[in-house]
Design an enzyme around this catalytic site. Structure first.
Site, PDB file in Angstrom:
ATOM      1  N   ARG A  31     -39.169  -0.545 140.928  1.00 47.82           N
ATOM      2  CA  ARG A  31     -40.395  -0.344 140.060  1.00 47.82           C
ATOM      3  C   ARG A  31     -41.200  -1.730 140.724  1.00 47.82           C
ATOM      4  NH1 ARG A  31     -44.765   0.340 137.880  1.00 47.82           N
ATOM      5  NH2 ARG A  31     -45.209   1.377 135.798  1.00 47.82           N
ATOM      6  N   GLU A  73     -50.366   5.716 129.080  1.00 43.88           N
ATOM      7  CA  GLU A  73     -49.061   5.797 129.180  1.00 43.88           C
ATOM      8  C   GLU A  73     -48.740   6.686 130.268  1.00 43.88           C
ATOM      9  OE1 GLU A  73     -47.128   4.000 127.612  1.00 43.88           O
ATOM     10  OE2 GLU A  73     -48.459   3.564 125.903  1.00 43.88           O
ATOM     11  N   GLY A  74     -47.423   6.546 130.946  1.00 43.44           N
ATOM     12  CA  GLY A  74     -47.184   7.368 132.249  1.00 43.44           C
ATOM     13  C   GLY A  74     -46.229   8.552 131.764  1.00 43.44           C
ATOM     14  N   PHE A  75     -46.040   9.333 133.199  1.00 48.76           N
ATOM     15  CA  PHE A  75     -45.469  10.511 132.888  1.00 48.76           C
ATOM     16  C   PHE A  75     -44.047  10.534 132.064  1.00 48.76           C
ATOM     17  CE2 PHE A  75     -42.669  13.714 135.191  1.00 48.76           C
ATOM     18  CZ  PHE A  75     -43.465  14.886 134.956  1.00 48.76           C
ATOM     19  N   HIS A 103     -34.089   2.614 141.843  1.00 46.96           N
ATOM     20  CA  HIS A 103     -35.532   2.816 141.372  1.00 46.96           C
ATOM     21  C   HIS A 103     -36.132   1.494 141.577  1.00 46.96           C
ATOM     22  CE1 HIS A 103     -38.695   3.061 138.524  1.00 46.96           C
ATOM     23  NE2 HIS A 103     -39.346   3.778 139.601  1.00 46.96           N
ATOM     24  N   ASP A 158     -38.451  11.827 144.133  1.00 44.00           N
ATOM     25  CA  ASP A 158     -37.580  10.404 144.135  1.00 44.00           C
ATOM     26  C   ASP A 158     -36.598  10.386 143.091  1.00 44.00           C
ATOM     27  OD1 ASP A 158     -38.660   9.019 146.324  1.00 44.00           O
ATOM     28  OD2 ASP A 158     -40.209   7.795 145.157  1.00 44.00           O
ATOM     29  N   THR A 182     -39.241   3.658 132.209  1.00 40.77           N
ATOM     30  CA  THR A 182     -38.937   4.874 131.759  1.00 40.77           C
ATOM     31  C   THR A 182     -38.454   5.647 132.744  1.00 40.77           C
ATOM     32  OG1 THR A 182     -41.323   5.632 131.501  1.00 40.77           O
ATOM     33  CG2 THR A 182     -40.303   4.756 129.389  1.00 40.77           C
ATOM     34  N   PHE A 183     -39.186   5.649 133.960  1.00 43.58           N
ATOM     35  CA  PHE A 183     -38.943   6.082 135.032  1.00 43.58           C
ATOM     36  C   PHE A 183     -37.329   6.160 135.485  1.00 43.58           C
ATOM     37  CE2 PHE A 183     -38.605   7.005 139.620  1.00 43.58           C
ATOM     38  CZ  PHE A 183     -39.857   7.774 139.913  1.00 43.58           C
TER      39      PHE A 183
END
Ligand code: GFB
Length: 400
Positions: free
Chosen positions: A260, A49-51, A258, A343, A360-361
């Site tokens: 991605r 899982e990412g940040f 954004h 960013d 989610t970013f």
């Protein structure tokens, strides 16, 4: 008579510390328990899982603790902020665990509820023995009998779980218990109650429990306390001022996206646009929103060569493209996590924003824009695939 006396003694014992969630039960002899002891919840998250999902998992735990405290309970409990370690997407930061203060204003996090960095726990001790590690796991069938019900139970079988403890070698566990878990995070208090004397309790797979309520005032109160640290904000604002020529919080002169790519472009081809399709959608959005805008800020995880292709397309439409190119010093100072935050901050201040569906970013940028006070129409916009259906983006507006 004896029990009234016992209650009085217990109250007297507890009052000066104002620090205990232990209720003395006159019928049992637990009144002598250590009521001054501080207690800690640790958690970790599924490694891939990412940040930005991890930020949401933090909020679930923080809200769980804050709500209990708001109801006068769990006063001596603290939430330990799991260091950022070995994140899958951070190719340059594989070594030391990174504290939350590298990214967030921890004074503000602490103003929301009682959180501590892991290194603060170690300021008093050399070695940490976690009393109980609860390995959370999903039920094999979430919709048993067709219904998703809230439940948990000690599991008969344990899935494989590899302990890493964020690279710390001086953390160990006294007992590990696997728990099948489904539903709201506040159920974890019942899990903790299995062993009321525990002082250090850890949950692995913290992403499994869900928010008790999502998108409510409670959610936003916590979200507003997650402010990036001063250095990251300053760096981003310097960029916005110097390159995008905007000197206020709500900029009117640039659009941000954004974009991605990486795994999204590879595995979700039918959900993301081509490079030419991306440029077309940006051009259309600007023409609809404000055709005087000619600056486009691109935040992306795409390889540089792909970003340059998008730049070429946008230049053809007459736009000037901006992106943040970190110096070696910036990479050293801010690390992969901080550079991604820069960013996000730059995207947050744009007059209009387009994000990537189900990233989610992107969600965290949208939340930031809600906090800043942009009109929601300038925020909840997504890139569509070149062909086929394009679901509307979910819209989680701020609640004050
Ligand atoms: O935060 P994140 O998990 O959101 O994105 P998703 C993954 C990481 O990719 C970020 C980098 O933490 C950044 O390190 N990244 C993504 C970016 N977009 C950008 C960007 O615009 N600029 C910079 N500098 N870095 C999840 C993944 O990604 O998507 C899961 O974490 C899974 O593993 C899932 O792949 C589908 O929600 O976009």
């Amino acid at each position: 008579m004896r029990s009234v006396f016992t209650i009085i003694i217990c109250v007297l014992l507890q009052t000066p510390t104002l620090n205990s969630d232990i209720y003395c039960d006159s019928e049992n002899e637990t009144c002598t328990r250590d009521i001054s002891g501080e207690k800690f919840i640790f958690y970790d998250v599924n490694p891939p899982e990412g940040f930005n999902l991890r930020r949401d998992v933090y909020m679930r735990f923080a809200i769980m603790l804050a709500e209990a405290k708001r109801n006068g309970r769990k006063r001596n409990w603290h939430l330990v902020l799991p260091p950022w370690h070995n994140l899958y997407h951070w190719k340059n930061d594989k070594s030391d665990p990174i504290p939350w203060s590298s990214f967030f204003d921890t004074v503000l996090l602490k103003s929301y509820t009682s959180v501590v960095e892991l290194h603060e726990v170690f300021s008093n001790i050399q070695e940490l023995k976690i009393d109980r590690l609860y390995v959370l796991q999903n039920y094999p069938n979430a919709f048993e009998n067709g219904d998703f019900t809230e439940k948990w139970k000690v599991a008969d079988t344990c899935n494989n779980y590899e302990r890493s403890f964020w690279g710390y070698k001086n953390i160990s566990v006294k007992e590990e218990i696997c728990i099948n878990f489904q539903g709201k995070i506040s159920q974890l208090w019942d899990v903790i109650a299995l062993h009321p004397a525990d002082k250090h309790v850890m949950f692995s797979h913290g992403e499994i429990p869900l928010h008790d309520t999502y998108g409510t005032k409670t959610y936003w109160d916590c979200r507003r306390s997650m402010v990036f640290n001063k250095q990251l904000i300053e760096k981003s604002e310097q960029y916005i001022s110097k390159y995008l020529n905007c000197h206020t919080k709500l900029c009117s002169n640039y659009l941000s996206v954004h974009w991605r790519r990486q795994d999204f472009a590879q595995y979700r081809k039918n959900k993301v646009p081509s490079i030419a399709g991306t440029a077309r959608q940006i051009d259309k959005a600007i023409k609809n929103f404000n055709s005087y805008i000619y600056k486009v800020y691109v935040a992306t995880d795409a390889p540089f060569s792909v970003l340059r292709q998008l730049e070429t397309e946008l230049t053809y439409y007459g736009y000037t493209v901006f992106y943040y190119l970190p110096s070696d010093d910036d990479i050293e100072t801010f690390k992969d996590g901080g550079l991604a935050i820069i960013d996000q901050i730059i995207c947050s201040h744009a007059a209009y924003f387009i994000g990537t569906h189900e990233s989610t970013f992107t969600y965290r940028i949208q939340e930031e824009r809600e906090i800043l006070g942009f009109y929601s129409t300038t925020t909840f916009n997504r890139f569509c695939p070149d062909k086929g259906q394009c679901e509307k983006p979910s819209k989680w507006t701020i609640v004050h």
